[in-house]
Structure formats: structure tokens, C-alpha cells
Scaffold this active site. Structure first.
Site, mmCIF file in Angstrom:
data_model
loop_
_atom_site.group_PDB
_atom_site.id
_atom_site.type_symbol
_atom_site.label_atom_id
_atom_site.label_comp_id
_atom_site.label_asym_id
_atom_site.label_seq_id
_atom_site.Cartn_x
_atom_site.Cartn_y
_atom_site.Cartn_z
ATOM 1 N N ASP A 11 50.204 75.201 10.210
ATOM 2 C CA ASP A 11 49.807 75.371 8.802
ATOM 3 C C ASP A 11 50.673 76.426 8.123
ATOM 4 O O ASP A 11 51.143 77.367 8.775
ATOM 5 C CB ASP A 11 48.325 75.766 8.748
ATOM 6 N N ASN A 59 45.190 64.378 4.963
ATOM 7 C CA ASN A 59 46.475 64.649 4.301
ATOM 8 C C ASN A 59 46.941 63.524 3.374
ATOM 9 O O ASN A 59 47.820 63.728 2.537
ATOM 10 C CB ASN A 59 47.585 64.951 5.323
HETATM 11 C C1 FPP Z 1 50.591 72.240 6.891
HETATM 12 O O1 FPP Z 1 51.202 73.050 5.919
HETATM 13 C C2 FPP Z 1 51.540 71.324 7.479
HETATM 14 C C3 FPP Z 1 51.520 69.964 7.355
HETATM 15 C C4 FPP Z 1 50.490 69.233 6.594
HETATM 16 C C5 FPP Z 1 52.574 69.141 7.962
HETATM 17 C C6 FPP Z 1 53.093 69.544 9.315
HETATM 18 C C7 FPP Z 1 54.377 68.859 9.503
HETATM 19 C C8 FPP Z 1 55.506 69.406 10.001
HETATM 20 C C9 FPP Z 1 55.600 70.767 10.550
HETATM 21 C C10 FPP Z 1 56.772 68.630 9.973
HETATM 22 C C11 FPP Z 1 56.964 67.537 10.922
HETATM 23 C C12 FPP Z 1 56.471 67.673 12.299
HETATM 24 C C13 FPP Z 1 56.990 67.011 13.337
HETATM 25 C C14 FPP Z 1 56.332 66.992 14.656
HETATM 26 C C15 FPP Z 1 58.256 66.278 13.181
HETATM 27 P P1 FPP Z 1 50.625 73.047 4.438
HETATM 28 O O2 FPP Z 1 51.474 72.145 3.620
HETATM 29 O O3 FPP Z 1 49.171 72.737 4.460
HETATM 30 O O4 FPP Z 1 50.886 74.542 4.026
HETATM 31 P P2 FPP Z 1 50.060 75.389 2.949
HETATM 32 O O5 FPP Z 1 48.679 75.559 3.524
HETATM 33 O O6 FPP Z 1 50.835 76.655 2.891
HETATM 34 O O7 FPP Z 1 50.086 74.620 1.673
#
Ligand code: FPP
Length: 217
Positions: A11, A59
Site C-alpha cells: 500500500d 480495486n
Molecule cells: C496500493 O497503493 C497498491 C495497489 C492497489 C497496487 C499494487 C500494485 C503494484 C505494486 C504493481 C504491480 C505488482 C506486481 C506484482 C507486478 P494505493 O494506490 O492504494 O496507494 P495510496 O493508498 O497511497 O493511494
């Protein structure tokens, strides 16, 4: 014995980008780059299973361009990393309802799984379109299909286990969540019954081997 299975909720990508006045999607791009060195660090530490929460069933509610960036990143990751996974002996698997993904992405996933299935190294599992409640319900339905003559009063935990998406893997010893929130957010609910929980304010794109060592300690 040290931990065998580490599960991670990645996250904070959006905030990492916002702090730099960059579009959120660049946070995901940077977040994806963290995965390869992390897999290596886990291997070096004798961890046999690493499970990453990449995309929750919730998501889909994000803006369409962010969802498509994430889908594109998964595809790119699979295209780029399979040859390195072969070198490192990584066994790749995806858990979650993949039927919602574009056919091209489903093909990349199947190819990555098939071509790494006989490797002997770390089990890298990516959870995408995954939810812990979905997993338990799905396993219950599968159990009923496999045991059509049994009533649900005969269903028990050992009976359900082989139908869960992490069947065969040890339960996580440690769950790490970056990004400052202290919640499980519908990740591996069944499997985390006895798991130790570790929450850090570090944002996912900044996560590194030293932080992994802090969590392990
Ligand atoms: C949460 O950050 C992250 C995600 C919803 C996506 C996770 C994906 C990756 C790290 C990239 C791809 C992974 C692989 C295995 C190739 P957020 O967007 O919720 O962050 P925020 O809370 O700061 O808005």
C-alpha cells in the site's frame, strides 16, 4: 526456524507519487519495480513463500485509467520477468478470479504459471482480483461440488483446506502492510488466523531489504 511464508499488502503507491507531484500511476510503476529485488531478498533469507496483494476485488472501483494502468503493469511484469523467474527458480502462481481479466492477460498468467511450475525455488504468489471472503465462499462451493452427497454439517477445516486458493502452502508466518494503515482489508482471511501482523508507515515504492529485515526482526 525462521518464517517460511511472508504475505504483503503493498500500500501507498498513490501517496508516494503524490508526494513527488507525479501521477498516481507512476507510483504503481515504481511499486512494481520493488518486486524483483524483494523476491531475491526473500530467497536469500530462506523464505519459501512470498504472497503479494496486487489487486483487490474492491480495486475495480478506482478510476478506469488507473485500473487499466495496473492491468498493463501486471502484463508487462509477466512478459518481462518470466525469464528472470526461470533463472532464479521462482515458481509463479496467481490467486483470485482471473476470469474478469482480458484474455491476453489471462494467457500471460497461464504461461507464467506453466513455464515456472517445475522450478525449485521460492513460491511467488500474486493475489489479483482476490478477496479473502471470496476465497472462503469459493472453497465452500467447491467442497460441496466435490462432496455432493455430504451435508454442510460435515464440512470441517481440514476438509475445506484443499479447496482454498493457497492449498498446499504453509499459512503465512508474517503479514506485512506498508502505507500506514493497520487493517487486513480482505486479504488472506482464513490463512492469517495465527499470523503475526506488522504494519509500517513506509510507502510501498520505498520498501527494501532493510525494511524487510526490520519486519522479520
Ligand atoms: C496500493 O497503493 C497498491 C495497489 C492497489 C497496487 C499494487 C500494485 C503494484 C505494486 C504493481 C504491480 C505488482 C506486481 C506484482 C507486478 P494505493 O494506490 O492504494 O496507494 P495510496 O493508498 O497511497 O493511494
Amino acid at each position: 526456524m525462521g518464517p517460511r511464508h511472508i504475505a504483503i499488502i503493498m500500500d501507498g503507491n498513490g501517496r508516494w507519487a503524490k508526494n513527488r507531484h507525479l501521477p498516481r500511476t507512476l507510483g504503481h510503476v515504481k511499486g512494481a519495480k520493488v518486486v524483483r529485488p524483494l523476491v531475491k531478498a526473500c530467497t536469500e533469507r530462506g523464505i519459501t513463500h512470498l504472497t503479494l496483494f496486487a489487486f483487490s476485488t474492491e480495486n475495480w472501483r478506482r478510476p478506469p485509467e488507473e485500473v487499466s494502468t495496473l492491468m498493463g503493469l501486471f502484463g508487462q511484469y509477466l512478459e518481462k520477468e518470466v525469464s528472470d523467474m526461470q533463472k532464479q527458480g521462482v515458481r509463479f502462481r496467481l490467486i483470485g478470479d482471473r476470469s474478469a481479466f482480458a484474455q491476453g492477460l489471462q494467457d500471460l498468467i497461464a504461461h507464467a504459471e506453466l513455464s515456472t511450475a517445475h522450478n525449485q525455488g521460492i513460491h511467488l504468489t500474486v493475489a489479483a482480483n482476490y478477496g479473502g471472503q471470496w476465497d472462503i465462499l469459493n472453497a465452500t462451493r467447491e467442497w460441496q461440488r466435490a462432496n455432493p452427497l455430504k451435508g454442510l454439517e460435515l464440512l470441517d477445516a481440514p476438509g475445506l483446506a484443499p479447496h482454498l486458493s493457497m492449498a498446499g502452502a504453509p499459512d503465512p508466518d508474517l503479514l506485512i502492510r506498508t502505507g500506514g494503515e493497520s487493517r487486513i482489508s480482505n486479504f488472506l482471511l482464513w490463512q492469517c488466523a495465527y499470523t503475526e501482523l506488522y504494519f509500517t508507515d513506509a510507502l510501498w515504492p520505498d520498501f527494501n531489504a532493510a525494511m524487510l529485515d526490520d519486519a522479520l526482526a
